[in-house]
Scaffold this motif. Structure first.
Motif, PDB file in Angstrom:
ATOM      1  N   LEU A 219     -16.672  52.187  -8.357  1.00 49.68           N
ATOM      2  CA  LEU A 219     -17.284  53.128  -9.297  1.00 49.68           C
ATOM      3  C   LEU A 219     -16.929  54.576  -8.985  1.00 49.68           C
ATOM      4  O   LEU A 219     -17.052  55.444  -9.847  1.00 49.68           O
ATOM      5  CB  LEU A 219     -18.806  52.961  -9.298  1.00 49.68           C
ATOM      6  N   VAL A 220     -16.486  54.861  -7.758  1.00 46.51           N
ATOM      7  CA  VAL A 220     -16.077  56.224  -7.446  1.00 46.51           C
ATOM      8  C   VAL A 220     -14.712  56.480  -8.067  1.00 46.51           C
ATOM      9  O   VAL A 220     -13.944  55.551  -8.338  1.00 46.51           O
ATOM     10  CB  VAL A 220     -16.017  56.462  -5.917  1.00 46.51           C
ATOM     11  N   LEU A 221     -14.395  57.747  -8.327  1.00 48.85           N
ATOM     12  CA  LEU A 221     -13.109  58.096  -8.915  1.00 48.85           C
ATOM     13  C   LEU A 221     -12.000  57.694  -7.955  1.00 48.85           C
ATOM     14  O   LEU A 221     -11.989  58.101  -6.793  1.00 48.85           O
ATOM     15  CB  LEU A 221     -13.055  59.602  -9.198  1.00 48.85           C
ATOM     16  N   ASN A 222     -11.072  56.875  -8.427  1.00 46.08           N
ATOM     17  CA  ASN A 222     -10.031  56.356  -7.545  1.00 46.08           C
ATOM     18  C   ASN A 222      -8.769  56.080  -8.349  1.00 46.08           C
ATOM     19  O   ASN A 222      -8.715  56.280  -9.564  1.00 46.08           O
ATOM     20  CB  ASN A 222     -10.522  55.081  -6.837  1.00 46.08           C
ATOM     21  N   GLU A 223      -7.723  55.593  -7.651  1.00 46.00           N
ATOM     22  CA  GLU A 223      -6.432  55.397  -8.291  1.00 46.00           C
ATOM     23  C   GLU A 223      -6.438  54.260  -9.299  1.00 46.00           C
ATOM     24  O   GLU A 223      -5.523  54.163 -10.120  1.00 46.00           O
ATOM     25  CB  GLU A 223      -5.329  55.165  -7.245  1.00 46.00           C
ATOM     26  N   LEU A 224      -7.469  53.402  -9.293  1.00 44.89           N
ATOM     27  CA  LEU A 224      -7.534  52.327 -10.270  1.00 44.89           C
ATOM     28  C   LEU A 224      -8.004  52.837 -11.623  1.00 44.89           C
ATOM     29  O   LEU A 224      -7.414  52.541 -12.654  1.00 44.89           O
ATOM     30  CB  LEU A 224      -8.476  51.217  -9.777  1.00 44.89           C
ATOM     31  N   ASN A 225      -9.088  53.614 -11.632  1.00 46.59           N
ATOM     32  CA  ASN A 225      -9.604  54.061 -12.929  1.00 46.59           C
ATOM     33  C   ASN A 225      -8.996  55.374 -13.405  1.00 46.59           C
ATOM     34  O   ASN A 225      -9.265  55.813 -14.516  1.00 46.59           O
ATOM     35  CB  ASN A 225     -11.139  54.154 -12.925  1.00 46.59           C
TER      36      ASN A 225
ATOM     37  N   LEU B 255     -27.328  45.092  -6.276  1.00 51.40           N
ATOM     38  CA  LEU B 255     -26.129  45.696  -6.859  1.00 51.40           C
ATOM     39  C   LEU B 255     -25.951  45.272  -8.310  1.00 51.40           C
ATOM     40  O   LEU B 255     -25.452  46.038  -9.136  1.00 51.40           O
ATOM     41  CB  LEU B 255     -24.898  45.289  -6.034  1.00 51.40           C
ATOM     42  N   LEU B 256     -26.357  44.048  -8.650  1.00 53.58           N
ATOM     43  CA  LEU B 256     -26.169  43.527  -9.996  1.00 53.58           C
ATOM     44  C   LEU B 256     -27.158  44.122 -10.995  1.00 53.58           C
ATOM     45  O   LEU B 256     -26.991  43.951 -12.204  1.00 53.58           O
ATOM     46  CB  LEU B 256     -26.297  42.003  -9.987  1.00 53.58           C
ATOM     47  N   ARG B 257     -28.164  44.820 -10.526  1.00 51.79           N
ATOM     48  CA  ARG B 257     -29.176  45.365 -11.426  1.00 51.79           C
ATOM     49  C   ARG B 257     -28.850  46.778 -11.887  1.00 51.79           C
ATOM     50  O   ARG B 257     -29.523  47.327 -12.739  1.00 51.79           O
ATOM     51  CB  ARG B 257     -30.547  45.359 -10.734  1.00 51.79           C
ATOM     52  N   PHE B 258     -27.822  47.384 -11.288  1.00 51.99           N
ATOM     53  CA  PHE B 258     -27.430  48.720 -11.709  1.00 51.99           C
ATOM     54  C   PHE B 258     -26.655  48.652 -13.015  1.00 51.99           C
ATOM     55  O   PHE B 258     -25.863  47.731 -13.248  1.00 51.99           O
ATOM     56  CB  PHE B 258     -26.539  49.390 -10.652  1.00 51.99           C
ATOM     57  N   ASP B 259     -26.886  49.625 -13.895  1.00 52.60           N
ATOM     58  CA  ASP B 259     -26.038  49.796 -15.075  1.00 52.60           C
ATOM     59  C   ASP B 259     -24.847  50.643 -14.636  1.00 52.60           C
ATOM     60  O   ASP B 259     -24.982  51.843 -14.384  1.00 52.60           O
ATOM     61  CB  ASP B 259     -26.809  50.511 -16.187  1.00 52.60           C
ATOM     62  N   ILE B 260     -23.684  50.019 -14.530  1.00 53.90           N
ATOM     63  CA  ILE B 260     -22.540  50.708 -13.944  1.00 53.90           C
ATOM     64  C   ILE B 260     -22.043  51.856 -14.814  1.00 53.90           C
ATOM     65  O   ILE B 260     -21.234  52.667 -14.369  1.00 53.90           O
ATOM     66  CB  ILE B 260     -21.392  49.725 -13.639  1.00 53.90           C
ATOM     67  N   ARG B 261     -22.501  51.927 -16.053  1.00 55.56           N
ATOM     68  CA  ARG B 261     -22.087  53.026 -16.935  1.00 55.56           C
ATOM     69  C   ARG B 261     -22.976  54.256 -16.774  1.00 55.56           C
ATOM     70  O   ARG B 261     -22.639  55.331 -17.238  1.00 55.56           O
ATOM     71  CB  ARG B 261     -22.104  52.562 -18.405  1.00 55.56           C
ATOM     72  N   GLN B 262     -24.126  54.070 -16.123  1.00 52.74           N
ATOM     73  CA  GLN B 262     -25.071  55.171 -15.989  1.00 52.74           C
ATOM     74  C   GLN B 262     -25.641  55.211 -14.566  1.00 52.74           C
ATOM     75  O   GLN B 262     -26.856  55.241 -14.361  1.00 52.74           O
ATOM     76  CB  GLN B 262     -26.205  55.019 -17.014  1.00 52.74           C
ATOM     77  N   VAL B 263     -24.764  55.186 -13.596  1.00 56.20           N
ATOM     78  CA  VAL B 263     -25.181  55.167 -12.197  1.00 56.20           C
ATOM     79  C   VAL B 263     -25.503  56.584 -11.745  1.00 56.20           C
ATOM     80  O   VAL B 263     -24.685  57.500 -11.874  1.00 56.20           O
ATOM     81  CB  VAL B 263     -24.070  54.560 -11.314  1.00 56.20           C
TER      82      VAL B 263
ATOM     83  N   GLU C 247     -26.566  59.572  -8.879  1.00 58.53           N
ATOM     84  CA  GLU C 247     -26.004  59.909  -7.577  1.00 58.53           C
ATOM     85  C   GLU C 247     -26.712  59.129  -6.466  1.00 58.53           C
ATOM     86  O   GLU C 247     -26.068  58.655  -5.518  1.00 58.53           O
ATOM     87  CB  GLU C 247     -26.149  61.416  -7.340  1.00 58.53           C
ATOM     88  N   ALA C 248     -28.016  58.946  -6.590  1.00 53.51           N
ATOM     89  CA  ALA C 248     -28.761  58.194  -5.574  1.00 53.51           C
ATOM     90  C   ALA C 248     -28.337  56.726  -5.575  1.00 53.51           C
ATOM     91  O   ALA C 248     -28.165  56.119  -4.509  1.00 53.51           O
ATOM     92  CB  ALA C 248     -30.264  58.304  -5.831  1.00 53.51           C
ATOM     93  N   ASP C 249     -28.174  56.158  -6.778  1.00 52.42           N
ATOM     94  CA  ASP C 249     -27.728  54.771  -6.872  1.00 52.42           C
ATOM     95  C   ASP C 249     -26.328  54.609  -6.297  1.00 52.42           C
ATOM     96  O   ASP C 249     -26.018  53.592  -5.664  1.00 52.42           O
ATOM     97  CB  ASP C 249     -27.745  54.299  -8.325  1.00 52.42           C
ATOM     98  N   MET C 250     -25.466  55.596  -6.543  1.00 52.05           N
ATOM     99  CA  MET C 250     -24.103  55.519  -6.026  1.00 52.05           C
ATOM    100  C   MET C 250     -24.106  55.474  -4.504  1.00 52.05           C
ATOM    101  O   MET C 250     -23.341  54.724  -3.883  1.00 52.05           O
ATOM    102  CB  MET C 250     -23.283  56.706  -6.524  1.00 52.05           C
TER     103      MET C 250
ATOM    104  N   SER D 209     -22.657  52.395  -2.225  1.00 47.57           N
ATOM    105  CA  SER D 209     -21.699  52.627  -1.147  1.00 47.57           C
ATOM    106  C   SER D 209     -22.222  52.097   0.178  1.00 47.57           C
ATOM    107  O   SER D 209     -21.472  51.535   0.983  1.00 47.57           O
ATOM    108  CB  SER D 209     -21.386  54.125  -1.047  1.00 47.57           C
ATOM    109  N   ASN D 210     -23.529  52.276   0.411  1.00 47.34           N
ATOM    110  CA  ASN D 210     -24.114  51.742   1.642  1.00 47.34           C
ATOM    111  C   ASN D 210     -24.093  50.218   1.643  1.00 47.34           C
ATOM    112  O   ASN D 210     -23.870  49.588   2.683  1.00 47.34           O
ATOM    113  CB  ASN D 210     -25.556  52.237   1.803  1.00 47.34           C
ATOM    114  N   PHE D 211     -24.331  49.606   0.470  1.00 50.00           N
ATOM    115  CA  PHE D 211     -24.295  48.143   0.365  1.00 50.00           C
ATOM    116  C   PHE D 211     -22.922  47.613   0.778  1.00 50.00           C
ATOM    117  O   PHE D 211     -22.802  46.620   1.491  1.00 50.00           O
ATOM    118  CB  PHE D 211     -24.549  47.699  -1.079  1.00 50.00           C
ATOM    119  N   THR D 212     -21.886  48.265   0.253  1.00 53.34           N
ATOM    120  CA  THR D 212     -20.535  47.698   0.400  1.00 53.34           C
ATOM    121  C   THR D 212     -19.790  48.190   1.634  1.00 53.34           C
ATOM    122  O   THR D 212     -18.968  47.460   2.187  1.00 53.34           O
ATOM    123  CB  THR D 212     -19.683  48.027  -0.846  1.00 53.34           C
ATOM    124  N   GLY D 213     -20.064  49.438   2.063  1.00 57.65           N
ATOM    125  CA  GLY D 213     -19.253  50.041   3.116  1.00 57.65           C
ATOM    126  C   GLY D 213     -19.225  49.256   4.406  1.00 57.65           C
ATOM    127  O   GLY D 213     -18.154  48.910   4.920  1.00 57.65           O
ATOM    128  N   ASP D 214     -20.411  48.957   4.952  1.00 58.76           N
ATOM    129  CA  ASP D 214     -20.467  48.256   6.234  1.00 58.76           C
ATOM    130  C   ASP D 214     -19.877  46.855   6.123  1.00 58.76           C
ATOM    131  O   ASP D 214     -19.131  46.409   7.004  1.00 58.76           O
ATOM    132  CB  ASP D 214     -21.917  48.176   6.736  1.00 58.76           C
TER     133      ASP D 214
END
Length: 399
Positions: free
Chosen positions: A241-247, A307-315, A317-320, A324-329
């Motif tokens: 969801l962060v700005l990256n080379e894919l999107n 993670l599945l309960r977030f609306d990825i179109r309207q995330v 800053e706190a949700d982001m 990131s904490n969910f996935t990073g570790d």
């Protein structure tokens, strides 16, 4: 006898190597993008010896004009008949991964390899060769790897690549920008699969649909680079969801891009401008890719089910931060499992698109018809894939 056995083994290995295809060097992203300064070795399906100097094979040939050339425009079309630079030649082993990265010949080889790579990827998803929509006139696609023009275009029998002028005034050739080449090849592939409207390119959804799906062909083709996928996951800490080379489709110099796949546009919010109208469809497919990736992570115990309960179109800053904490570790501990889930999501989405394209009719093409077709074919892949597509198409007001 032992010597003969060794020779036979070498002969078998040699034939196996031939069947694997021909090696080229490709930049997954433009070489001025940080982290992509070195090209990756890729294999093109055509065997060594069947790709001739140019390069050229049965599908594509390259001509690099010596003198300044104007972009093709009807009635001036291929073939190019003027003087051209010496062609890129294979090494003694028939491969093209030995060229100097700063030569005109590498520019030609890179454009050829990028176009061929995109064809190989989508023919694999389609399960059959792509027959050019211009085949009655031209047997092969002509690539012009360099013209002094701030644009790139695909047309009837050709692909022409200009350059981007950077902030430093230098010209960066689009022939080294895989995103741009894949997008233009996407147009040729789509025309070849469902044709051209008999009444021409009128107002409506046909043009925006073409732009959206050419962007998606570029995005999904990028995910077939091992080094690109590895860097993407490391750079984003597996949070797509962060700005990256894919999107960032068609990344340019100075932290710019042509368009964003990750967007929140709905059909009632866009204008009739062709690229603007394409954004909700591109966004719906990107949302589905991320949804499927997240679902796979949760299913494998790699991410919190919240993670599945977030609306990825309207995330927010706190949700982001929470995502990131969910996935990073977890990603740092088990990076290859994350890559596996991204590959699964990529293939489910790409296969759904490819199967849908072959069922579309250029004369009766709307976003709603295309979306319904994608849902229908994806349900046969996995019902969960179809459900994700349907939810995202409805949110975007496409259905």
């Amino acid at each position: 006898m032992r010597g003969a056995a060794q020779l036979n083994a070498l002969d078998v290995a040699g034939r196996a190597g031939m069947s694997a295809g021909t090696r080229f060097l490709l930049y997954p992203q433009a070489p001025y993008v940080s982290g992509y300064e070195k090209p990756e070795v890729v294999w093109i399906s055509t065997s060594p010896g069947l790709i001739h100097p140019g390069p050229e094979d049965h599908r594509i040939y390259v001509r690099d004009p010596v003198l300044a050339k104007q972009p093709y425009e009807y009635p001036y079309l291929p073939p190019f008949v003027g003087a051209y630079f010496p062609p890129a030649e294979p090494g003694f082993d028939g491969h093209f991964d030995n060229l100097s990265l700063h030569s005109r010949q590498f520019l030609a080889a890179h454009a050829f390899a990028a176009a061929s790579r995109v064809l190989d990827i989508w023919e694999s998803y389609l399960g059959k060769p792509i027959v050019w929509y211009f085949a009655e006139t031209y047997e092969r696609l002509e690539i012009i790897p360099w013209i002094d023009w701030e644009n790139a275009q695909s047309g009837y029998g050709y692909l022409e690549l200009g350059r981007e002028r950077g902030a430093d005034g230098r010209g960066h050739p689009y022939a080294l920008n895989f995103d741009v080449i894949a997008h233009e090849m996407g147009h040729s592939i789509l025309f070849s699969l469902f044709g051209v409207p008999t009444k021409g390119l009128q107002d409506g959804d046909f043009g925006p649909f073409h732009e959206a799906n050419a962007d998606l062909i570029s995005l999904l083709s990028f995910l077939h680079f091992d080094s690109g996928m590895d860097r993407l996951l490391r750079h984003s800490q597996a949070n797509l969801l962060v700005l990256n080379e894919l999107n960032r489709i068609g990344e340019l110099t100075g932290d710019r891009q042509i368009r964003l796949a990750s967007n929140s546009r709905k059909m009632t919010e866009v204008t009739e401008e062709i690229h603007d109208r394409s954004r909700p469809f591109t966004g719906a497919i990107f949302d589905t890719l991320v949804d499927l990736y997240h679902a796979g992570l949760v299913r494998q115990g790699l991410a919190d089910e919240r993670l599945l309960r977030f609306d990825i179109r309207q995330v927010s800053e706190a949700d982001m931060r929470r995502i990131s904490n969910f996935t990073g570790d977890a990603f740092r501990a088990r990076p290859f499992l994350f890559k596996t889930e991204l590959i699964k999501a990529r293939d489910d989405v790409a296969l759904s698109l490819a199967r849908a394209w072959t069922r579309l009719d250029a004369d009766h093409l709307t976003f709603a018809i295309a979306a319904s077709t994608i849902i229908e074919v994806s349900d046969r892949i996995r019902p969960a894939v179809a459900a994700s597509f349907e939810e995202n198409f409805r949110w975007r007001e496409i259905l």
